[in-house]
Design an enzyme around this catalytic site. Structure first.
Site, PDB file in Angstrom:
ATOM      1  N   HIS A  96      -6.965  48.957 -23.189  1.00  0.00           N
ATOM      2  CA  HIS A  96      -5.814  48.208 -22.944  1.00  0.00           C
ATOM      3  C   HIS A  96      -4.745  48.675 -21.982  1.00  0.00           C
ATOM      4  CE1 HIS A  96      -3.033  44.693 -23.987  1.00  0.00           C
ATOM      5  NE2 HIS A  96      -2.181  45.452 -23.484  1.00  0.00           N
ATOM      6  N   GLU A  97      -4.500  50.033 -22.223  1.00  0.00           N
ATOM      7  CA  GLU A  97      -3.424  50.561 -21.405  1.00  0.00           C
ATOM      8  C   GLU A  97      -4.320  51.031 -20.099  1.00  0.00           C
ATOM      9  OE1 GLU A  97      -0.521  50.816 -22.169  1.00  0.00           O
ATOM     10  OE2 GLU A  97      -1.113  49.889 -24.232  1.00  0.00           O
ATOM     11  N   HIS A 100      -3.567  48.474 -17.498  1.00  0.00           N
ATOM     12  CA  HIS A 100      -2.403  48.341 -16.906  1.00  0.00           C
ATOM     13  C   HIS A 100      -2.278  49.164 -15.649  1.00  0.00           C
ATOM     14  CE1 HIS A 100      -0.071  45.999 -19.573  1.00  0.00           C
ATOM     15  NE2 HIS A 100      -0.244  46.616 -20.420  1.00  0.00           N
ATOM     16  N   HIS A 106       1.109  41.109 -18.542  1.00  0.00           N
ATOM     17  CA  HIS A 106      -0.108  40.544 -19.444  1.00  0.00           C
ATOM     18  C   HIS A 106      -0.318  39.149 -19.075  1.00  0.00           C
ATOM     19  CE1 HIS A 106       1.657  43.749 -22.015  1.00  0.00           C
ATOM     20  NE2 HIS A 106       0.193  44.034 -22.255  1.00  0.00           N
TER      21      HIS A 106
END
Length: 262
Positions: A96-97, A100, A106
């Site tokens: 998830h990170e 980014h 998001h």
């Protein structure tokens, strides 16, 4: 990042790996290295680079956080009761990170790309991949039996939905440094002092001005009277005497001896 004779480093796409100092430092450091090793093929394929992968203490706000698009990624490895989080869950937070780095907010594009990363991770799990080199096996991984239960149902395993646990959000956000606002340059203090000094004003003697202008009315800049007044003032300034002496019209120095340069 080129590393010479560094067989212990699990992922060349990550510069530094740092765990919290304390009783669990060695275990946390090994855990982070296993996370980094597992993510290496995915990071290499998608061109992700991370300067520093750090452990952070448990908090009620997030499980992971990305600073400045990969400059630093922070992961929580233990819960509020100091129990180790499942490998799958921490790995999912790390993906998830990593996402980014590619997309900040998001939005739909973010979760679409995250689904691609998760699918790649599931494929690695299916092959039994755990990392390059010595990280290919978990024989030396002390926490293997504690965190290594794949597809842990209680923690939702690897899914294509946004993961949460104990009511804590997965991500603490993608944080970036604020751009410095350039301010208009201001005069230095020395220049300001120069500007505020009181100088000697010209033309303060109204009697002399009236005699030069021949009228109390202010002349136009391009008028003949204005030109003659400027010439007369110039003659007055070059006079060596400090006192004003009325012009002797019989003198050889008169306005007729000068011409106006256009």
């Amino acid at each position: 990042m080129l590393r010479i004779n560094d067989d212990d480093h699990p992922n060349e796409k990550i510069g530094f790996i740092s765990a919290i100092k304390g009783d669990f430092h060695d275990l946390s450091s090994d855990y982070l290295k296993r996370i980094a090793a597992m993510a290496f093929p995915i990071m290499k394929e998608h061109g992700f680079g991370v300067t520093s992968l750090d452990e952070v203490a448990y908090n009620a706000k997030f499980w992971g956080r990305n600073w400045n698009k990969g400059e630093c990624i922070e992961l929580v490895l233990r819960d509020a009761s100091n129990r180790w989080l499942p490998f799958e869950f921490v790995m999912d937070v790390f993906l998830h990170e990593l996402c980014h780095i590619w997309q900040g907010p998001h939005d739909r594009r973010f979760f679409s790309h995250l689904s691609t990363l998760r699918a790649a991770l599931i494929a690695l799990y299916a092959k039994g991949y755990k990392g390059p080199g010595k990280y290919m096996t978990w024989d030396s991984f002390v926490l293997a039996n504690v965190v290594g239960n794949y597809n842990t149902v209680v923690f939702n395993g690897i899914t294509l939905e946004r993961s949460t646990m104990h009511g804590v959000e997965t991500c603490g956000g993608s944080l970036q440094r604020k751009k410095k606002i350039r301010r208009k340059p201001t005069p230095s203090s020395t220049k300001k002092r120069k500007l505020t000094r009181t100088g000697q004003k010209l033309g303060t003697d109204m009697n002399i001005r009236l005699e030069l202008l021949k009228s109390p009315a202010k002349p136009q800049a391009q008028s003949m009277r204005g030109r003659e007044a400027r010439i007369a003032a110039a003659l007055l300034r070059v006079d060596n005497s400090n006192e004003y002496k009325p012009k002797d019209h019989n003198s050889s120095t008169t306005l007729e001896n000068y011409f106006v340069v256009e």
